[in-house]
Design an enzyme around this catalytic site. Structure first.
Site, PDB file in Angstrom:
ATOM      1  N   LYS A   1      42.533  45.679  64.644  1.00 43.23           N
ATOM      2  CA  LYS A   1      42.343  44.286  64.929  1.00 43.23           C
ATOM      3  C   LYS A   1      41.787  43.614  63.865  1.00 43.23           C
ATOM      4  O   LYS A   1      42.147  42.365  63.460  1.00 43.23           O
ATOM      5  CB  LYS A   1      41.483  44.180  66.090  1.00 43.23           C
ATOM      6  CG  LYS A   1      40.831  42.698  66.370  1.00 43.23           C
ATOM      7  CD  LYS A   1      40.165  42.551  67.477  1.00 43.23           C
ATOM      8  CE  LYS A   1      38.469  42.574  67.144  1.00 43.23           C
ATOM      9  NZ  LYS A   1      37.959  41.274  66.380  1.00 43.23           N
ATOM     10  N   ASN A   2      40.867  44.046  63.405  1.00 35.49           N
ATOM     11  CA  ASN A   2      40.044  43.308  62.068  1.00 35.49           C
ATOM     12  C   ASN A   2      40.887  43.340  60.594  1.00 35.49           C
ATOM     13  O   ASN A   2      40.588  42.663  59.739  1.00 35.49           O
ATOM     14  CB  ASN A   2      38.765  43.875  61.722  1.00 35.49           C
ATOM     15  CG  ASN A   2      37.902  43.547  63.168  1.00 35.49           C
ATOM     16  OD1 ASN A   2      38.113  42.754  63.856  1.00 35.49           O
ATOM     17  ND2 ASN A   2      36.399  44.297  62.835  1.00 35.49           N
TER      18      ASN A   2
ATOM     19  N   ARG B   1      26.008  33.424  64.158  1.00 32.43           N
ATOM     20  CA  ARG B   1      27.115  33.589  63.291  1.00 32.43           C
ATOM     21  C   ARG B   1      27.338  32.449  62.394  1.00 32.43           C
ATOM     22  O   ARG B   1      28.430  31.815  62.783  1.00 32.43           O
ATOM     23  CB  ARG B   1      28.370  34.157  64.034  1.00 32.43           C
ATOM     24  CG  ARG B   1      27.953  35.573  64.743  1.00 32.43           C
ATOM     25  CD  ARG B   1      29.239  36.150  65.509  1.00 32.43           C
ATOM     26  NE  ARG B   1      30.243  36.883  64.446  1.00 32.43           N
ATOM     27  CZ  ARG B   1      31.130  37.751  64.984  1.00 32.43           C
ATOM     28  NH1 ARG B   1      31.395  37.738  66.231  1.00 32.43           N
ATOM     29  NH2 ARG B   1      31.784  38.244  64.175  1.00 32.43           N
TER      30      ARG B   1
ATOM     31  N   CYS C   1      32.532  36.825  69.807  1.00 35.25           N
ATOM     32  CA  CYS C   1      31.782  37.630  70.521  1.00 35.25           C
ATOM     33  C   CYS C   1      30.282  36.896  70.619  1.00 35.25           C
ATOM     34  O   CYS C   1      30.072  36.527  69.539  1.00 35.25           O
ATOM     35  CB  CYS C   1      31.539  39.059  70.249  1.00 35.25           C
ATOM     36  SG  CYS C   1      32.943  40.087  70.708  1.00 35.25           S
TER      37      CYS C   1
ATOM     38  N   ASP D   1      29.886  47.375  64.833  1.00 33.91           N
ATOM     39  CA  ASP D   1      30.946  47.433  65.798  1.00 33.91           C
ATOM     40  C   ASP D   1      30.724  48.716  66.973  1.00 33.91           C
ATOM     41  O   ASP D   1      31.483  48.798  67.803  1.00 33.91           O
ATOM     42  CB  ASP D   1      32.360  47.150  65.420  1.00 33.91           C
ATOM     43  CG  ASP D   1      32.491  45.628  64.949  1.00 33.91           C
ATOM     44  OD1 ASP D   1      31.494  44.854  65.129  1.00 33.91           O
ATOM     45  OD2 ASP D   1      33.639  45.463  64.645  1.00 33.91           O
TER      46      ASP D   1
ATOM     47  N   ARG E   1      40.194  41.541  74.494  1.00 33.01           N
ATOM     48  CA  ARG E   1      40.227  41.001  72.967  1.00 33.01           C
ATOM     49  C   ARG E   1      40.749  41.846  71.843  1.00 33.01           C
ATOM     50  O   ARG E   1      41.247  41.377  71.083  1.00 33.01           O
ATOM     51  CB  ARG E   1      39.089  40.164  72.775  1.00 33.01           C
ATOM     52  CG  ARG E   1      38.734  39.093  73.501  1.00 33.01           C
ATOM     53  CD  ARG E   1      37.542  38.249  72.784  1.00 33.01           C
ATOM     54  NE  ARG E   1      37.576  38.393  71.515  1.00 33.01           N
ATOM     55  CZ  ARG E   1      36.492  38.345  70.512  1.00 33.01           C
ATOM     56  NH1 ARG E   1      35.261  38.419  70.905  1.00 33.01           N
ATOM     57  NH2 ARG E   1      36.702  38.254  69.190  1.00 33.01           N
TER      58      ARG E   1
END
Ligand code: UD1
Length: 441
Positions: free
Chosen positions: A34-35, A133, A128, A316, A408
């Site tokens: 994903k990242n 952030r 999230c 994570d 997600r």
């Protein structure tokens, strides 16, 4: 209907029901990262033409990015894990608020939009709820490469007459800001030297994608990246590597339940600290060219770890380790050094009977106690996965509400874990409401 279309339209709300499972055995294929894929999708905007991306995970964040790219005017098709992005029709510089609220990675579109259209309009990105952030480092990068940013209410507008190369220093190795800097540099006139860059594997992956488009980059894997744009960027094809966080999640599941599982396509070279911690807890890991074999027999030892920028232990996987530590007899110590609110999962684990004490940014986990099933809520993506793992250890049935958070980033956490013997299923909203009404919990 093909899986891709189904997932793309499904709301993905519901819950995960998981029952105590003693042993996991078999094989799980690890989905694409994903990242890694999200910044690659954003970077495809840098040139006018076609980008083909393979091994793309069918997850909600990818669908969200697809919707944003389409709103900006791009043509996007997604079938059988292959994405084709046509960027010749890019016309809009406004990142739609509704989608950007859902996903932090939307901020990554700013640099490519500035490079292509000279303007980007965006809001505070979402994602999230794991703590503050801010986007100050992204804005610093944009300003230093020649964009001026103005605020209008809760929207921001960045404009440029042309991005230019610069000497940029990041005071903290932010992954996202490094990606923004790479994309700004790839679309800028001249040479950019970025110091203090993040060294996460996903940065190297983005660099290799940009190189495939024709961008010159030196220093991959180090904290100093030198980037020079090419006069002509070209169409490219790219295959996304396996997701190290998903692999680490399933490693955590085997540590918690015990058993022996082969994680096909797990990117071992990107999982160093994760594998080292698992081994220190008594889990066997064996690396093969095709993936990693995980074996957990007998007792798990306690752990003392602290998250940090790569090559440190990934934040994570902090909640996954919190869950796995519940199996280890004695007190484990887990310190969060990246996102301050990432212990929200601990409160949910306590509902299962977990003994966890939080002091500042440190969690003390007393493992080895019986857990019992309860209704818990996923509050963030990885925390949700950690609750599923804890459910494997809890007596009776655990219901993890808030599946949309998990969807997600995980293509099919229920199918993956069920394929290695876990008693787990997805419950769509309606059935779940019915269960709740029946006072099952
Ligand atoms: C990325 C990952 C996320 C991972 C994180 C850290 C994606 C899509 N997400 O997020 O899964 O947990 O890296 O490995 O790749 N910060 C600032 N100002 C900024 C930017 C960041 O202060 O402008 C701070 C953040 O508040 C946080 C720290 O830097 O405390 C790390 O954030 P960053 O590395 O930027 O994470 P993301 O790129 O958002």
């Amino acid at each position: 209907m093909p899986a891709t279309e189904k997932n793309e339209t499904a709301a993905e709300t519901g819950a995960v029901e998981v029952r105590e499972t003693r042993r996991l055995t078999g094989e799980i294929r690890i989905q694409g990262s994903k990242n890694a894929v999200l910044p690659v999708m954003a970077a495809s905007l840098l040139h006018r033409g076609t980008t083909v991306i393979r091994n793309v995970p069918q997850i909600q964040d990818v669908f969200c990015m697809i919707r944003i790219l389409r709103t900006l005017g791009c043509g996007v098709t997604f079938a059988e894990n292959t994405l084709v992005i046509e960027t010749g029709t890019l016309t809009s510089c406004e990142i739609p608020e509704k989608e950007a609220e859902k996903m932090r990675s939307s901020i990554m579109l700013c640099a490519p939009l500035l490079a292509r259209l000279g303007e980007a309009v965006f809001g505070q990105p979402g994602g999230c709820s794991i703590g503050r952030r801010p986007i100050d480092l992204h804005l610093k990068v944009l300003a230093e490469t020649g964009a001026s940013v103005t605020e209008a209410g809760d929207r921001m507008s960045a404009k440029t007459c042309g991005l230019h190369g610069a000497a940029i220093h990041l005071p903290y190795p932010s992954v996202g800001a490094t990606e923004t800097a790479l994309m700004a540099a790839a679309g800028a006139e001249g040479i950019t030297v970025l110091t203090g860059a993040a060294r996460e594997p996903e940065i190297g992956i983005l660099c290799r994608f940009l190189q495939g488009m024709g961008v010159w980059i030196e220093g991959i894997g180090s904290g100093t990246l030198t980037v020079k744009r090419s006069a002509f960027l070209r169409d490219s094809e790219f295959t996304v590597p396996g997701d190290r966080i998903v692999a680490g999640t399933y490693l955590g599941a085997v540590m918690a339940a015990g058993g022996e599982v082969f994680l096909r396509d797990a990117p071992d070279s990107a999982m160093g600290e994760n594998l080292r911690m698992a081994e220190s807890m008594g889990t066997e890991t064996q690396v093969f060219p095709e993936g990693i074999r995980i074996r957990q027999d007998g007792r798990l030892r306690t752990v003392s770890l602290e998250t940090g920028p790569y090559p440190g232990f990934p934040t994570d996987l902090q909640s996954v380790m919190l869950a796995a530590a519940l199996r280890a007899e004695g007190i484990s110590k887990i310190r969060e050094m990246v996102f301050e609110e990432r212990f929200a999962t601990a409160k949910e684990l306590q509902k299962l009977g977990a003994h966890i004490i939080i002091e500042g940014n440190t969690a003390y986990v007393e493992g080895g106690r019986r857990l019992s099933g309860a209704l818990v809520r996923a509050r963030d993506l990885r925390g949700g996965a950690a609750l599923v793992i804890a459910g494997l250890m809890a007596e009776g049935t655990t219901l993890v509400d808030g599946y949309s958070c998990i969807a997600r980033g995980y293509e099919d956490i229920c199918g993956d874990l069920r394929s290695v013997g876990a008693a787990i299923r997805f419950i769509a909203d309606d059935n779940y409401a019915h269960d709740r009404a029946g006072d099952r919990w």
